[in-house]
Design a protein around this motif. Structure first.
Motif, short mmCIF file in Angstrom:
data_model
loop_
_atom_site.label_atom_id
_atom_site.label_comp_id
_atom_site.label_asym_id
_atom_site.label_seq_id
_atom_site.Cartn_x
_atom_site.Cartn_y
_atom_site.Cartn_z
N ARG A 258 53.68 136.31 76.84
CA ARG A 258 54.89 136.16 77.65
C ARG A 258 54.67 135.11 78.74
O ARG A 258 55.55 134.29 79.02
CB ARG A 258 55.29 137.50 78.28
N ASN A 259 53.50 135.14 79.36
CA ASN A 259 53.19 134.14 80.38
C ASN A 259 53.23 132.74 79.79
O ASN A 259 53.77 131.80 80.40
CB ASN A 259 51.81 134.41 80.97
N LEU A 260 52.65 132.58 78.60
CA LEU A 260 52.64 131.28 77.93
C LEU A 260 54.05 130.83 77.61
O LEU A 260 54.40 129.65 77.82
CB LEU A 260 51.81 131.38 76.64
N GLN A 261 54.89 131.72 77.13
CA GLN A 261 56.25 131.35 76.76
C GLN A 261 57.08 130.95 77.97
O GLN A 261 57.86 129.99 77.91
CB GLN A 261 56.89 132.51 76.00
N ARG A 262 56.92 131.66 79.07
CA ARG A 262 57.65 131.28 80.29
C ARG A 262 57.20 129.90 80.75
O ARG A 262 58.03 129.08 81.20
CB ARG A 262 57.42 132.33 81.38
N GLU A 263 55.92 129.65 80.70
CA GLU A 263 55.39 128.35 81.11
C GLU A 263 55.94 127.24 80.22
O GLU A 263 56.31 126.17 80.71
CB GLU A 263 53.86 128.37 81.04
N TYR A 264 56.03 127.50 78.94
CA TYR A 264 56.52 126.47 78.02
C TYR A 264 58.00 126.20 78.23
O TYR A 264 58.44 125.04 78.17
CB TYR A 264 56.26 126.91 76.58
N ILE A 265 58.79 127.23 78.46
CA ILE A 265 60.21 127.02 78.73
C ILE A 265 60.39 126.14 79.96
O ILE A 265 61.23 125.24 79.99
CB ILE A 265 60.93 128.38 78.91
N ASP A 266 59.60 126.40 81.00
CA ASP A 266 59.67 125.57 82.20
C ASP A 266 59.35 124.11 81.89
O ASP A 266 59.98 123.19 82.43
CB ASP A 266 58.71 126.09 83.28
N ARG A 267 58.37 123.88 81.01
CA ARG A 267 58.00 122.51 80.64
C ARG A 267 59.15 121.83 79.89
O ARG A 267 59.45 120.66 80.15
CB ARG A 267 56.74 122.49 79.78
N LEU A 268 59.78 122.54 78.97
CA LEU A 268 60.89 121.97 78.23
C LEU A 268 62.05 121.62 79.17
O LEU A 268 62.67 120.56 79.04
CB LEU A 268 61.37 122.93 77.14
N ILE A 269 62.35 122.53 80.09
CA ILE A 269 63.44 122.28 81.03
C ILE A 269 63.12 121.05 81.89
O ILE A 269 63.99 120.21 82.14
CB ILE A 269 63.69 123.52 81.91
N ASP A 270 61.89 120.94 82.33
CA ASP A 270 61.49 119.78 83.14
C ASP A 270 61.71 118.48 82.37
O ASP A 270 62.12 117.47 82.95
CB ASP A 270 60.03 119.89 83.55
N LEU A 271 61.44 118.49 81.07
CA LEU A 271 61.57 117.28 80.27
C LEU A 271 63.03 116.87 80.08
O LEU A 271 63.32 115.72 79.75
CB LEU A 271 60.91 117.47 78.90
N THR A 272 63.97 117.80 80.26
CA THR A 272 65.39 117.46 80.13
C THR A 272 65.96 116.90 81.42
O THR A 272 67.07 116.36 81.42
CB THR A 272 66.22 118.69 79.72
N MET A 273 65.22 117.00 82.50
CA MET A 273 65.72 116.57 83.80
C MET A 273 65.71 115.05 83.92
O MET A 273 64.77 114.40 83.47
CB MET A 273 64.87 117.17 84.93
N PRO A 274 66.74 114.48 84.53
CA PRO A 274 66.74 113.03 84.75
C PRO A 274 65.55 112.61 85.61
O PRO A 274 65.22 113.27 86.58
CB PRO A 274 68.07 112.79 85.50
N GLY A 275 64.89 111.55 85.21
CA GLY A 275 63.77 111.04 85.97
C GLY A 275 62.44 111.69 85.63
O GLY A 275 61.43 111.37 86.25
#
Length: 202
Positions: free
Chosen positions: A98-115
């Motif tokens: 679960r910790n790994l999955q939360r961390e990965y979701i955060d990484r994906l969201i960061d990659l969608t952010m402008p800049g």
């Protein structure tokens, strides 16, 4: 799996350390480091550029392959659920996963952010990250609707929270070129006030 506490001069501060081994935190730090190496913008840009260095009729690692493999590996429990019955003592998705999955979701969201990235790889990476977030959201929703009553409390709470986080990220709106649509002076909105503005507020 603990710390030694000695009162000698060189180890005195160890007396104040947490006596138990913080297993979830320690493993999460390793997991985050691996995700950083795999999903850091520099790595993703190099993979994207390398596609051009290899002839099209030869095999080469592509961005869709990299991000797709990581997504399916991190969320393996959704695609290959265990056959055993899940309980709160033996959840479907363990605390480490679960910790790994939360961390990965955060990484994906960061990659969608402008800049988040610069250059030609910016848009393809953002589009792929957005696609994987949408696919994860659909898979999580299907899992909750189809087996919600059979899930353990940990897994159900985790998936519900993950789905909400992804949904908010996908629904977020961004303003581009705000300098072009603003005169430079800050805009102040007075909410919840009735009547006309006083002269000082015009």
């Amino acid at each position: 799996m603990t710390v030694d506490k000695w009162w000698d001069e060189t180890s005195f501060m160890s007396v104040f350390e947490e006596p138990t081994f913080e297993i979830n935190d320690r493993i999460l730090s390793v997991q985050a480091a691996v995700l950083t190496q795999s999903m850091i913008p520099t790595t993703l840009r190099r993979v994207y550029d390398n596609e051009q260095f290899v002839p099209a009729d030869e095999d080469a690692l592509t961005l869709p392959e990299l991000m797709g493999h990581v997504t399916k590996t991190v969320f393996d429990e959704l695609y290959n659920p265990p056959t055993r019955a899940a309980t709160d003592r033996e959840p479907m998705i363990s605390s480490l996963r679960r910790n790994l999955q939360r961390e990965y979701i955060d990484r994906l969201i960061d990659l969608t952010m402008p800049g988040s990235m610069f250059g030609a790889a910016d848009k393809p990476v953002a589009n792929l990250a957005n696609m994987h977030l949408r696919q994860l959201h659909a898979t999580i929703t299907e899992k909750l609707e189809g087996n919600g009553s059979k899930l353990d409390s940990y897994t159900q709470a985790h998936l519900e929270e993950a789905g909400q986080v992804i949904e908010r990220a996908l629904d977020a709106e961004f303003l581009y070129n705000t300098d072009d649509i603003s005169s430079g002076a800050p805009t102040i909105l007075f909410l919840g006030q009735d009547g006309e503005l006083r002269p000082a507020e015009r």
